[in-house]
Design a protein around this motif. Structure first.
Motif, PDB file in Angstrom:
ATOM      1  N   ALA A 304      14.468 -21.228   5.570  1.00  0.00           N
ATOM      2  CA  ALA A 304      13.987 -22.378   4.795  1.00  0.00           C
ATOM      3  C   ALA A 304      13.442 -21.923   3.453  1.00  0.00           C
ATOM      4  CB  ALA A 304      12.913 -23.128   5.567  1.00  0.00           C
ATOM      5  N   LYS A 305      13.411 -22.886   2.528  1.00  0.00           N
ATOM      6  CA  LYS A 305      12.768 -22.658   1.237  1.00  0.00           C
ATOM      7  C   LYS A 305      11.345 -23.224   1.236  1.00  0.00           C
ATOM      8  CE  LYS A 305      15.848 -20.891  -1.795  1.00  0.00           C
ATOM      9  NZ  LYS A 305      16.945 -20.529  -0.918  1.00  0.00           N
ATOM     10  N   THR A 306      11.117 -24.284   2.027  1.00  0.00           N
ATOM     11  CA  THR A 306       9.817 -24.956   2.032  1.00  0.00           C
ATOM     12  C   THR A 306       9.380 -25.217   3.471  1.00  0.00           C
ATOM     13  OG1 THR A 306      10.437 -26.093  -0.023  1.00  0.00           O
ATOM     14  CG2 THR A 306       8.497 -26.917   1.148  1.00  0.00           C
ATOM     15  N   ILE A 307       8.133 -24.850   3.772  1.00  0.00           N
ATOM     16  CA  ILE A 307       7.538 -25.097   5.090  1.00  0.00           C
ATOM     17  C   ILE A 307       6.364 -26.052   4.895  1.00  0.00           C
ATOM     18  CG2 ILE A 307       6.605 -24.076   7.201  1.00  0.00           C
ATOM     19  CD1 ILE A 307       9.284 -22.855   6.443  1.00  0.00           C
ATOM     20  N   LEU A 308       6.381 -27.177   5.606  1.00  0.00           N
ATOM     21  CA  LEU A 308       5.301 -28.161   5.518  1.00  0.00           C
ATOM     22  C   LEU A 308       4.646 -28.339   6.878  1.00  0.00           C
ATOM     23  CD1 LEU A 308       7.237 -30.715   3.310  1.00  0.00           C
ATOM     24  CD2 LEU A 308       5.202 -29.450   2.597  1.00  0.00           C
ATOM     25  N   PHE A 309       3.334 -28.192   6.908  1.00  0.00           N
ATOM     26  CA  PHE A 309       2.578 -28.322   8.156  1.00  0.00           C
ATOM     27  C   PHE A 309       1.989 -29.727   8.259  1.00  0.00           C
ATOM     28  CE2 PHE A 309       2.674 -23.855   7.132  1.00  0.00           C
ATOM     29  CZ  PHE A 309       2.906 -23.242   8.356  1.00  0.00           C
ATOM     30  N   ALA A 310       2.380 -30.436   9.305  1.00  0.00           N
ATOM     31  CA  ALA A 310       1.812 -31.754   9.591  1.00  0.00           C
ATOM     32  C   ALA A 310       1.028 -31.629  10.889  1.00  0.00           C
ATOM     33  CB  ALA A 310       2.912 -32.798   9.708  1.00  0.00           C
ATOM     34  N   THR A 311      -0.014 -30.799  10.851  1.00  0.00           N
ATOM     35  CA  THR A 311      -0.731 -30.396  12.061  1.00  0.00           C
ATOM     36  C   THR A 311      -2.195 -30.827  12.071  1.00  0.00           C
ATOM     37  OG1 THR A 311      -0.881 -28.211  10.965  1.00  0.00           O
ATOM     38  CG2 THR A 311       0.763 -28.458  12.691  1.00  0.00           C
ATOM     39  N   GLY A 312      -2.555 -31.755  11.204  1.00  0.00           N
ATOM     40  CA  GLY A 312      -3.875 -32.381  11.274  1.00  0.00           C
ATOM     41  C   GLY A 312      -5.025 -31.492  10.840  1.00  0.00           C
ATOM     42  N   PHE A 313      -6.210 -31.884  11.309  1.00  0.00           N
ATOM     43  CA  PHE A 313      -7.444 -31.187  10.956  1.00  0.00           C
ATOM     44  C   PHE A 313      -7.987 -30.412  12.146  1.00  0.00           C
ATOM     45  CE2 PHE A 313      -7.315 -34.580   7.810  1.00  0.00           C
ATOM     46  CZ  PHE A 313      -7.689 -33.909   6.649  1.00  0.00           C
ATOM     47  N   SER A 314      -8.841 -29.462  11.860  1.00  0.00           N
ATOM     48  CA  SER A 314      -9.531 -28.718  12.903  1.00  0.00           C
ATOM     49  C   SER A 314     -10.358 -29.657  13.773  1.00  0.00           C
ATOM     50  CB  SER A 314     -10.443 -27.669  12.257  1.00  0.00           C
ATOM     51  OG  SER A 314     -11.358 -27.157  13.196  1.00  0.00           O
ATOM     52  N   LYS A 315     -10.495 -29.324  15.054  1.00  0.00           N
ATOM     53  CA  LYS A 315     -11.251 -30.157  15.981  1.00  0.00           C
ATOM     54  C   LYS A 315     -12.757 -30.043  15.775  1.00  0.00           C
ATOM     55  CE  LYS A 315      -7.812 -29.788  19.684  1.00  0.00           C
ATOM     56  NZ  LYS A 315      -7.567 -29.313  21.069  1.00  0.00           N
ATOM     57  N   GLU A 316     -13.176 -29.014  15.081  1.00  0.00           N
ATOM     58  CA  GLU A 316     -14.606 -28.768  14.930  1.00  0.00           C
ATOM     59  C   GLU A 316     -15.260 -29.811  14.035  1.00  0.00           C
ATOM     60  OE1 GLU A 316     -15.025 -24.830  13.475  1.00  0.00           O
ATOM     61  OE2 GLU A 316     -14.786 -23.930  15.461  1.00  0.00           O
ATOM     62  N   ILE A 317     -16.566 -30.008  14.277  1.00  0.00           N
ATOM     63  CA  ILE A 317     -17.346 -30.915  13.446  1.00  0.00           C
ATOM     64  C   ILE A 317     -17.416 -30.342  12.029  1.00  0.00           C
ATOM     65  CG2 ILE A 317     -19.569 -29.817  13.908  1.00  0.00           C
ATOM     66  CD1 ILE A 317     -18.911 -33.590  13.708  1.00  0.00           C
ATOM     67  N   MET A 318     -17.744 -31.176  11.071  1.00  0.00           N
ATOM     68  CA  MET A 318     -17.802 -30.753   9.673  1.00  0.00           C
ATOM     69  C   MET A 318     -18.640 -29.499   9.473  1.00  0.00           C
ATOM     70  SD  MET A 318     -18.255 -34.253   7.531  1.00  0.00           S
ATOM     71  CE  MET A 318     -18.866 -33.315   6.141  1.00  0.00           C
ATOM     72  N   LYS A 319     -18.002 -28.438   9.017  1.00  0.00           N
ATOM     73  CA  LYS A 319     -18.714 -27.199   8.747  1.00  0.00           C
ATOM     74  C   LYS A 319     -19.034 -27.112   7.254  1.00  0.00           C
ATOM     75  CE  LYS A 319     -18.672 -25.569  12.957  1.00  0.00           C
ATOM     76  NZ  LYS A 319     -19.924 -25.433  13.736  1.00  0.00           N
ATOM     77  N   VAL A 320     -19.797 -28.087   6.780  1.00  0.00           N
ATOM     78  CA  VAL A 320     -20.217 -28.065   5.386  1.00  0.00           C
ATOM     79  C   VAL A 320     -21.722 -27.820   5.354  1.00  0.00           C
ATOM     80  CG1 VAL A 320     -18.354 -29.477   4.483  1.00  0.00           C
ATOM     81  CG2 VAL A 320     -20.346 -30.596   5.423  1.00  0.00           C
ATOM     82  N   ASP A 321     -22.148 -27.052   4.396  1.00  0.00           N
ATOM     83  CA  ASP A 321     -23.533 -26.581   4.382  1.00  0.00           C
ATOM     84  C   ASP A 321     -24.543 -27.722   4.342  1.00  0.00           C
ATOM     85  OD1 ASP A 321     -22.687 -23.975   4.505  1.00  0.00           O
ATOM     86  OD2 ASP A 321     -22.815 -23.628   2.346  1.00  0.00           O
ATOM     87  N   TRP A 322     -24.286 -28.741   3.501  1.00  0.00           N
ATOM     88  CA  TRP A 322     -25.301 -29.789   3.347  1.00  0.00           C
ATOM     89  C   TRP A 322     -25.541 -30.540   4.649  1.00  0.00           C
ATOM     90  CZ3 TRP A 322     -24.226 -34.824   4.404  1.00  0.00           C
ATOM     91  CH2 TRP A 322     -22.897 -35.263   4.316  1.00  0.00           C
ATOM     92  N   LEU A 323     -24.488 -30.719   5.453  1.00  0.00           N
ATOM     93  CA  LEU A 323     -24.670 -31.437   6.718  1.00  0.00           C
ATOM     94  C   LEU A 323     -25.369 -30.556   7.747  1.00  0.00           C
ATOM     95  CD1 LEU A 323     -24.277 -33.909   8.463  1.00  0.00           C
ATOM     96  CD2 LEU A 323     -21.986 -33.098   9.028  1.00  0.00           C
TER      97      LEU A 323
END
Length: 385
Positions: A304-323
């Motif tokens: 292939a020339k192009t690979i596209l992932f349609a595999t969604g988001f991680s199951k983990e809760i938001m790992k953002v510092d402010w939250l």
């Protein structure tokens, strides 16, 4: 000082804002919506437009407005407006209606483009700080930011995307790879289905889909009984949140699609417009401008020339510092899975509310959907002081 600050301007944040203005009669000048993008529903429109989604999976009564029949009675342009027995709206119609609703409440007056990097409790309410050093003060705060910002890749896929970013990337990335055939789409759910159909129509015979399971056919991503007391009555009686998590996981039809999409894909396969392989990728290699994928079951690889992932988001809760910092500072209660334990009105503590995935231990399996946005907005507006 604002009466309400909403972090997130996607479908959930916009639905809460609409309910606050139209049902609770909060002046739009008393609402602040903070979002990284220049306009409401920006990411929704970008992703659904890229995969050429013709119709929503949700029925016609699920939208941003407070009246369930608002979309049905909305003035329509020429074209096919609804599909199937559940009257699923055309994407163009849904977007036109959303724009009209947000124009009606004058959402632009509440909109602030920015990235949140700190939330803390102030003397009279909440203080939200952005990366541009702006400070917003509000009595009530709604977190409507979605699941997380961590995309789900198979173990081999993240490395490939980092090594060959112009040729491999996730459907939900801000910048997509160059679209050059032949294509490989990784994933077996509804987003992958729309993408394969679009690419097969544009590049017949040059599209491969690789998924770990055959097509899973369901009208919706959970049984409609979860919208009302049929299933929710027993769910609400469950006192252990680990058990609620198990029920939610079991109830979701993960990686599924409506029947007409599966039929379209099978028809494209019959006419050699695309190829479906139920398999997993064992390894990858590069030969010049080509990416060679080796499968675990069949000996021949896919070039292939192009690979596209349609595999969604991680199951983990938001790992953002402010939250994470907010959880620690305010001693906010979370279940073992990391998701908030909230009250019936979706308050995590006084004057702090959640919607979307963050509310699913209370709202149930539909919490992430448009119907979940409506349910959450209703609870917040009806119970908030």
């Amino acid at each position: 000082m604002f009466e309400w600050i909403i972090i997130g301007g996607g479908i959930h944040g916009c639905t809460v804002a609409t309910y606050l203005v139209k049902k609770k009669k909060v002046p739009i000048e008393k609402i602040c919506v903070i979002d990284p993008y220049p306009e409401p529903l920006h990411k929704w429109k970008r992703v659904t437009g890229f995969i050429a989604m013709p119709f929503l999976r949700s029925p016609f009564v699920h939208h941003l407005d407070i009246n369930p029949f608002s979309l049905q009675s909305f003035k329509k342009d020429d074209g096919e407006h609804f599909f199937g027995p559940y009257k699923r709206p055309a994407l163009s119609l849904f977007n036109q209606h959303s724009f009209a609703v947000l124009e009606e409440i004058e959402m632009h007056k509440a909109w602030y483009q920015g990235m949140v990097n700190q939330v803390e409790k102030g003397v009279e309410g909440w203080v939200v700080k952005t990366s541009t050093s702006n400070h917003f003060h509000g009595k009530n705060l709604v977190i409507a930011t979605g699941m997380n910002h961590q995309l789900s890749y198979p173990s081999w896929g993240e490395e490939l995307a980092s090594v060959r970013p112009k040729q491999a990337g996730h459907l939900f990335e801000e910048s997509l790879p160059h679209m050059e055939p032949p294509f490989v789409v990784i994933g077996g759910g509804i987003s992958a289905a729309h993408l394969v159909i679009k690419l097969s129509n544009e590049f017949p015979g040059q599209v491969y889909q690789v998924a770990r399971h055959p097509y899973r056919v369901h009208d919706f991503d959970s049984d409609p009984g979860w919208l009302g007391p049929k299933h929710m009555s027993s769910f609400e009686r469950i006192s252990h949140y680990d058990e609620r998590r198990d029920v939610i996981t079991e109830a979701r039809h993960k990686g599924s699609m409506p029947r007409e999409l599966a039929n379209k894909l099978r028809n494209l396969i019959r006419h050699d417009a695309c190829t479906f392989t139920e398999d997993e990728i064992e390894s990858w290699d590069v030969a010049g401008d080509d990416i060679i994928l080796q499968l675990t079951k069949q000996k021949s690889g896919i070039k292939a020339k192009t690979i596209l992932f349609a595999t969604g988001f991680s199951k983990e809760i938001m790992k953002v510092d402010w939250l994470q910092n907010l959880i620690q500072q305010e001693n906010l209660t979370c279940a073992k899975c990391g998701f908030p334990i909230v009250n019936e009105d979706l308050s995590w503590c006084n004057h702090l509310f959640v919607t979307g995935p963050l509310a699913e231990l209370e709202i149930g399996p539909v919490s992430r959907n448009i119907s979940g946005a409506r349910k959450a907005a209703e609870r917040i507006v009806n119970h908030a002081i």
